[in-house]
Structure formats: C-alpha cells, structure tokens
Design a protein around this motif. Structure first.
Motif: not given
Length: 291
Positions: A76-82
């Motif tokens: 579920g990794l999408s880069g949100k918050g990075v």
C-alpha cells in the motif's frame, strides 16, 4: 580582495564561497589566504535536449520487474507524506499527468524554483543567471524524471504518485546545437535550498568528474549525514571502465543508481567440411538472455 567578486556563499551543507576572478588573480594566491582550506575550479556540466518517445510498454509491466507493483499493491505504498526535491532541468508542471499545477492547494508541486533562467548556458558563454518565476522545463529531462517518480497516469504511472514534489531548475534552454549547461556552484546553491525546504529525499540525475572530495560530493554527504536520503545518477560512461561513475553519486552516504544492460548475445559458428566434395555447413546458434 581586488579582482574577486563573490557570486554565492554557502553555509548549510557546504562551508565556502563561489567567486569570479579576473585574469590578475592567481588561484595559488587564493589558496594561500588565511582560513582558505582548498580552492576548486567552477566546473560546467552539459545535457543534450531530448525528444519524447513511447516504448509501447504499459506502465503495469514496467513496474513488475522492479518490485514497484508489489510495493504498491501488497504494502500500500504510494509516497503519501513524503517530500522529494529534484535538482535538474525543470519540469513541465502543466502536463496533465504531472498535476497540471504549480504550488496551488492540493497540487503535487509545492516547492522549488528557477535558479538560472532560460538564457543561462555556461558551456556556450552565458554565465549570468536571470531566474524566472517558475522552473519550467525547456529540455525535457526533468519532466522525464518527474514522471518516473510521480506520474499519475493513465499513460505514465510513477513509482510514488502521491508524493509532494519540488523542482530546482539549474539548466537553461538549449543552444542551437542542442546543448544546455550548468555549473557546480549553481548546483551547490540548489542543494542548500533543497535542504532548507526539508526534502525527505533529494533526486539528482546529473553529475560529472568522479571523486568524493568534489564540492558537490562533500555537500551531499553532509546532507545525507543530516538524515536526508540522497539518490544520484552514476552517469552514462560505465562502458569506459573504472573511475567513470559521476560525482556527486560517488559521495559517501549517497545511493548511487545506474542502469545495467545484461542482455547476452552469443553466436557459435560450427563449420563441417567434407574432404571429398569440399562442401561446408555453417550453423549459427543464437541465445538471448535477459532479466
């Protein structure tokens, strides 16, 4: 000092200055000044203009061999918050698959700027910077990198489409010959700005020379030591053998990334001769192996 003009001062990730000296100034004299530890020349870097093309491979396929598909679907990794900051040629932020926005609410592009302007091109003589209001790409390379990182589809789906991005443009527009250039003192300025803007990851698809004590290498090592992940391109000269990887990719603490072409093509020739008729048979065996 007479004959010396200070262009840039650095204090965050590199302790030094960039200056412009006239012909009356001896570099060895500069090196002997009290508290000066070392003097480097300002080096120039070039990049050729590019033209977009399509490989015909849909993005789900390109994410399978790299493991990206698994990271997205299973973890579920999408880069949100990075936050990822890119130092390169700028970006076409009007592209529909790159948000079609710049620093607006909800936009993927929330920081960065143009450091040089369209006419900056040191290799062909124009060393003066005249920054524009936004880091619009007129070469294509920076837009390409942004698409790999965070393209939002349907044609290009990036590795982390929900990241927050910044772009620091350090290359002007190409000359009539198709070459655009920058310099390492402008690169250092971008590194400091990017660090101050608190990027979690810094992406550098650029470089030159090959030593970890270059100013750009020293700067990114300091950035990495402060907790920011630095990812840099190894360069395009691997076929030349040892010592061809680029700085700042060779710096300590940096993730050095290169493309490896491991396709193998083997040809075996077997010749069978008949001593009576002198006929011969030639057999060619071809094997293609890739990952």
């Amino acid at each position: 000092m007479s004959g010396v003009e200070v262009k840039h001062q650095y204090s965050e990730v590199f302790n030094g200055i960039s200056d412009r000296a006239d012909d009356s100034v001896d570099p060895f004299h500069l090196a002997s000044v009290d508290k000066v530890k070392r003097v480097w020349p300002v080096r120039h870097y070039t990049v050729a203009s590019s033209q977009g093309s399509s490989s015909g491979a849909p993005y789900p396929y390109t994410h399978k061999p790299t493991g990206v598909e698994r990271a997205v679907e299973e973890l579920g990794l999408s880069g949100k918050g990075v936050h990822i900051g890119i130092v390169y040629t700028g970006v076409d932020y009007n592209h529909p698959e790159l948000g079609a926005c710049w620093k607006t609410e909800g936009c993927m592009w929330q920081y960065g700027e143009d450091l040089v302007g369209d006419d900056f091109n040191p290799p062909v003589g124009n060393i003066e910077t005249n920054p524009g209001p936004n880091p619009m790409d007129c070469i294509g390379h920076g837009t390409h990198v942004a698409g790999i990182i965070a393209g939002q589809g349907p044609n290009v789906r990036g590795v982390a489409p929900n990241v927050t991005l910044g772009m620091y443009r350090i290359f002007g527009c190409p000359s009539p010959s198709g070459i655009s250039g920058s310099s390492d003192d402008v690169m250092l300025k971008a590194f400091e700005m990017e660090f101050n803007d608190k990027s979690d990851i810094i992406s550098l698809s650029l470089g030159g020379d090959s030593w970890p004590d270059e100013p750009t290498s020293v700067a990114v090592t300091n950035i990495a030591n402060k907790g920011t992940v630095v990812v840099a391109a190894a360069g395009n000269d691997g076929a030349g053998g040892l010592f061809t990887a680029s700085a700042p990719a060779v710096a300590k603490g940096v993730i050095d990334v290169g493309s490896v072409n491991n396709w193998n093509y083997t040809v075996v020739d077997v010749s069978i001769s008949n001593s009576v008729t002198s006929n011969s048979i030639m057999t060619t065996l071809s094997t293609s192996i890739g990952s």
